[in-house]
Design a protein around this motif. Sequence first.
Motif, PDB file in Angstrom:
ATOM      1  N   PHE A 112       9.074  60.120  58.325  1.00 18.31           N
ATOM      2  CA  PHE A 112       7.994  60.649  57.489  1.00 18.31           C
ATOM      3  C   PHE A 112       6.656  60.545  58.215  1.00 18.31           C
ATOM      4  O   PHE A 112       5.809  59.734  57.861  1.00 18.31           O
ATOM      5  CB  PHE A 112       7.931  59.900  56.151  1.00 18.31           C
ATOM      6  N   THR A 282      14.027  66.626  44.519  1.00 17.92           N
ATOM      7  CA  THR A 282      13.720  66.942  45.909  1.00 17.92           C
ATOM      8  C   THR A 282      13.823  65.694  46.776  1.00 17.92           C
ATOM      9  O   THR A 282      13.442  64.607  46.341  1.00 17.92           O
ATOM     10  CB  THR A 282      12.311  67.579  46.023  1.00 17.92           C
ATOM     11  N   GLY A 284      12.864  65.752  50.454  1.00 18.70           N
ATOM     12  CA  GLY A 284      11.702  65.764  51.347  1.00 18.70           C
ATOM     13  C   GLY A 284      10.462  66.392  50.758  1.00 18.70           C
ATOM     14  O   GLY A 284       9.397  66.355  51.368  1.00 18.70           O
ATOM     15  N   GLY A 285      10.577  67.007  49.573  1.00 17.09           N
ATOM     16  CA  GLY A 285       9.421  67.616  48.913  1.00 17.09           C
ATOM     17  C   GLY A 285       9.357  69.126  49.023  1.00 17.09           C
ATOM     18  O   GLY A 285       8.533  69.768  48.368  1.00 17.09           O
ATOM     19  N   SER A 304      12.092  62.280  43.183  1.00 22.79           N
ATOM     20  CA  SER A 304      12.703  62.024  44.491  1.00 22.79           C
ATOM     21  C   SER A 304      13.118  60.558  44.594  1.00 22.79           C
ATOM     22  O   SER A 304      12.430  59.671  44.060  1.00 22.79           O
ATOM     23  CB  SER A 304      11.699  62.345  45.614  1.00 22.79           C
ATOM     24  N   THR A 309       8.268  60.531  49.966  1.00 21.08           N
ATOM     25  CA  THR A 309       8.168  61.887  49.421  1.00 21.08           C
ATOM     26  C   THR A 309       7.266  61.899  48.186  1.00 21.08           C
ATOM     27  O   THR A 309       6.405  62.768  48.029  1.00 21.08           O
ATOM     28  CB  THR A 309       9.559  62.438  49.062  1.00 21.08           C
ATOM     29  N   CYS A 310       7.452  60.889  47.329  1.00 25.97           N
ATOM     30  CA  CYS A 310       6.625  60.811  46.112  1.00 25.97           C
ATOM     31  C   CYS A 310       5.152  60.674  46.461  1.00 25.97           C
ATOM     32  O   CYS A 310       4.313  61.309  45.818  1.00 25.97           O
ATOM     33  CB  CYS A 310       7.080  59.634  45.255  1.00 25.97           C
TER      34      CYS A 310
END
Length: 310
Positions: A112, A282, A284-285, A304, A309-310
């Motif tokens: 990330f 989701t 990875g978004g 998620s 991701t959040c």
Amino acid sequence: RVRLPHPEIIKASEVGHVLLIDDGKVKLQVVETGPGYLDCVVVVPGKIKDKKGVNTPDSILQISCLTKKDREDLNYMLGIGVDWVALSFVQRPEDIVEIKRLIMEYNPTNAFPPHVMAKIEKPSCFVGDSLEKIVQLSDGIMVARGDLGVECAPEDVPILQKTIIDKCRKQGKPVVVATQMLESMIDNPTPTRAEASDAATAIYDGADAIMLSAESAAGMYPEEAVLMQQRIINRVEGDPHYSLYLTSNRPKITDGTSASAIILAARQIATNVNAKCIASFTVGGNTARLASMKRPEQPILAISPLIETC
């Protein structure tokens, strides 16, 4: 005679090119070039102070937009784990490639890495298909109208703003409209009507965010400025015209993936049943961002299992 510690600017300048000092307060035009020097005519006179910026609207500088200090700052930010890095004075798609390379070199195993936002404030971004490629390579775009307005004609800035927003909407990339939003609120508790209209126009155009600068960073009425922005946003988003604009300007998703098909169906169903929100599962978004790209009437709730991701 004025010393300029950037030989790249001297090398890139040609006869007829304009140099702008201190946000355009002083304007020079190049009449002769030579090894290590430029002869200029002063078009707009003024006082030059130390450490003021020099804008080169007619030149594309063959240098990285990342200074030595930028690289040190980037390493510090990567060390503390920021979510976004905004890159100023992007000239070419290669600038985005370079900063992403530096991010991945810092931690090659990082699943990330921080998102990269490109600040669009140079006319060179609009040469050929550069803007399209910059949007494609970036995770988000900022329309930095202050510097854009120095290097481009003021009457061009509103059109460039709309062009940038449209490119971002088509590619599903977040776009922020920034600088001089409520400029008079640096010194006054209320904005001018023109400033309120300008902020509203950015929202009608489809911007994902509008951003304050000096108003909240150095102004006398920071809280009032933020509240005023929020009131303008709420008022526009509650206006029936806003829904009509969004409906007529929704970009087409043409990638043919199942995710896109589901998102299109979800928006239609949510409208027909008057749903409270659209829930998007989701990892990875990307699914949530695609859902946002279609601008449904309902809020999008992204769910998620990953905190990043959040």
